[in-house]
Scaffold this motif. Structure first.
Motif, PDB file in Angstrom:
ATOM      1  N   ALA A   1      -2.041  -4.596  -1.970  1.00 39.16           N
ATOM      2  CA  ALA A   1      -1.169  -3.751  -2.786  1.00 39.16           C
ATOM      3  C   ALA A   1      -0.472  -4.637  -3.797  1.00 39.16           C
ATOM      4  O   ALA A   1       0.114  -5.659  -3.441  1.00 39.16           O
TER       5      ALA A   1
ATOM      6  N   ASP B   1      -9.041  -2.035   0.666  1.00 42.99           N
ATOM      7  CA  ASP B   1      -8.242  -0.949   0.108  1.00 42.99           C
ATOM      8  C   ASP B   1      -7.370  -1.539  -0.988  1.00 42.99           C
ATOM      9  O   ASP B   1      -6.877  -2.663  -0.859  1.00 42.99           O
TER      10      ASP B   1
ATOM     11  N   SER C   1      -3.979  -0.686  -3.441  1.00 42.29           N
ATOM     12  CA  SER C   1      -2.846   0.216  -3.624  1.00 42.29           C
ATOM     13  C   SER C   1      -1.854  -0.413  -4.580  1.00 42.29           C
ATOM     14  O   SER C   1      -1.996  -1.573  -4.974  1.00 42.29           O
TER      15      SER C   1
ATOM     16  N   ASP D   1       2.671   6.534  -1.436  1.00 41.62           N
ATOM     17  CA  ASP D   1       1.971   7.187  -0.325  1.00 41.62           C
ATOM     18  C   ASP D   1       2.876   8.016   0.589  1.00 41.62           C
ATOM     19  O   ASP D   1       2.396   8.901   1.290  1.00 41.62           O
TER      20      ASP D   1
ATOM     21  N   PRO E   1      -4.335   5.407  -7.874  1.00 42.40           N
ATOM     22  CA  PRO E   1      -3.000   4.833  -7.644  1.00 42.40           C
ATOM     23  C   PRO E   1      -2.540   3.964  -8.805  1.00 42.40           C
ATOM     24  O   PRO E   1      -1.346   3.857  -9.061  1.00 42.40           O
TER      25      PRO E   1
END
Lengths: 314, 314
Positions: free
Chosen positions: A99, A133, A135, B61, B305
């Motif tokens: 992230a 992932d 983010s 989120d 995102p």
């Protein structure tokens, strides 16, 4: 470089960012299905797999004033590979969740991926990234989960040390902590000039990954990764095994410094410790203490993120 | 409750916090070695395992003004279990890394663990938490990695849809998005009064986990979890399979709403879709498009995102 030449994550969008990162990631030999579906599929030839997870967070775990993105990718791989090796397993794969602020230049993530690839290639050839992932967060955050194959071995736990065993270490002690101290005192450029080896080990730890399976094959009775400092981690092993560990007086730096990710293991006392390990003490009957020169060593030997983080985000 | 009665993470320290959380976590039947060593050990009876990872970050989120910590634990489990199910696998275990501000009351983490336990028990009995990591961060962040067992099945990928197949869905469409819209418009209390079902599905998604293996056993040719909206995810499946999908006109809410984590699957067209699924269209020869009423449906159907996060951290 002009900012115009450094597109950000929000400018490119997720698909394009992934398209730039994927080709740089290391491939894992254990992959049966890689990225592209809702989950990856990995081989577990002996019907079991080892799993560990760890976060790296800007502030408590790394700082951009010290680490390059490539350093960070290497460190994210190394610290997790080390936990797999400490079970007596061969690391096979990583999944990486990341992230970042939306304004982060995409080249930061490309260099981070390069660091993952270099770290895997150097420390655990054949291990790669099988999924992940992406983010957004105001705090740059990495969460790695690592997998390993015991190849038929019994897992080496923290709880198996017995009185009479030898205590041994593979890898350096106190070097990464010396590097961190120099970084805080002098900044990256001067610290690297003062002690490139120690600073390099802090930024790119070099745990002895391949010695994890060597120790297991040599009959290690207990093992763990020294992440928080020799004495603190040795005490955890002593407590799990319900024994005391008598350690040689290696000096405070070696006894207390963390982040080398060396391997601490115990071996039956009647045979030599395997090549790559050096004996640093003995297991004796006891109750979970670490003794140096016959006395309990109780100086601070570790790191508690909730109690000790100073909150600096420089 | 007085603050004095709510000790924080920094007041208790990591060991004591873990001591409070561990007893609340769900146990996994696949566990061979659980927490306490450098890594966990899990069973993979068919010699393979499915892996997926996903982060939940405060702001993009979830938001504390909407979600309780127990909601969040449930959602962290549900969204990852759904990705495992979408491969045709039975979820077996989770590892959970969590970073929280040091001033977070420990009861927040206890309730989060309760949510993980409730979510696993409800959605995937036998699945549990086998390991994790606790860190500090200014941004409350969760990274879950989930594992699954294909039990000898072939994995169901996104790329297997063929012209002539039926397109089918299991689970609701557009409900979680309606709940999110109500939360933004009215706040939690009023939104729950207005439509408790939709708000409940947004905060605690109820993906049809058990239908993942049912679909695989029924011969699903492709499958995925609908996380970002039916059309957007259907387009991904169409592109991976190099076909077009003709969908019934289910209305914009159902076609575009995300976060239901329902299952989108394709089945051979000459047999009924399995119980729990309903047919919503057909696969035709094409090039990766989604068609509704014969025209390409190209309204925004998803969430990026990096491009769309509004940065609000309320």
């Amino acid at each position: 470089m002009a900012e115009a030449e450094r597109p950000t994550l929000e400018e490119l969008g997720e698909i394009a960012v992934l398209g730039r990162i994927f080709p740089r990631l290391p491939e894992a030999e254990a992959t049966l299905l890689g990225p592209g579906d809702d989950a990856a599929l990995l081989a577990a030839p002996d019907g079991r797999y080892v799993v560990t997870t760890d976060m790296l967070i800007h502030g408590p775990d790394f700082r951009w004033e010290f680490s390059t993105p490539e350093d960070l990718g290497w460190k994210a791989a190394a610290t997790n590979l080390s936990d797999v090796a400490a079970m007596g397993a061969r690391p096979t794969a990583l999944v990486v969740a990341l992230a970042a602020p939306a304004t982060t230049p995409v080249d930061v993530l490309e260099s981070f991926a390069d660091g993952l690839r270099l770290g895997c290639a150097q420390l655990a050839p054949g291990c790669g990234v099988v999924g992940g992932d992406l983010s957004t967060s105001d705090v740059f955050t990495i969460a790695v989960t690592a997998f390993g194959d015991l190849e038929g071995r019994a897992p080496v736990r923290r709880s198996g040390a017995r009185p009479g065993d030898a205590v041994a270490v593979a890898g350096e002690l106190g070097v990464a902590a010396r590097g961190l101290r120099l970084l805080f005192e002098q900044g990256r450029a001067d610290a690297l000039r003062a002690d490139a080896h120690a600073v390099g080990r802090q930024l790119r730890p070099a745990p002895p990954i391949a010695l994890g399976t060597v120790a297991a094959d040599a009959g290690a009775t207990a093992m763990m990764d020294i992440s928080d400092g020799l004495v603190l981690d040795a005490r955890r092993l002593a407590q799990a095994s319900r024994v005391d560990l008598e350690l040689d007086d290696l000096g405070d730096d070696a006894l207390r410094g963390g982040e080398d990710h060396s391997l601490l293991a115990t071996f039956p006392g009647d045979v030599p410790v395997p090549e790559g390990f050096r004996r640093i003490g003995s297991v004796v009957a006891g109750e979970g203490r670490v003794l140096v020169r016959g006395a309990e060593y109780d100086a601070l030997g570790g790191w508690d993120p909730y109690e000790q983080w100073d909150g600096r985000l420089s």
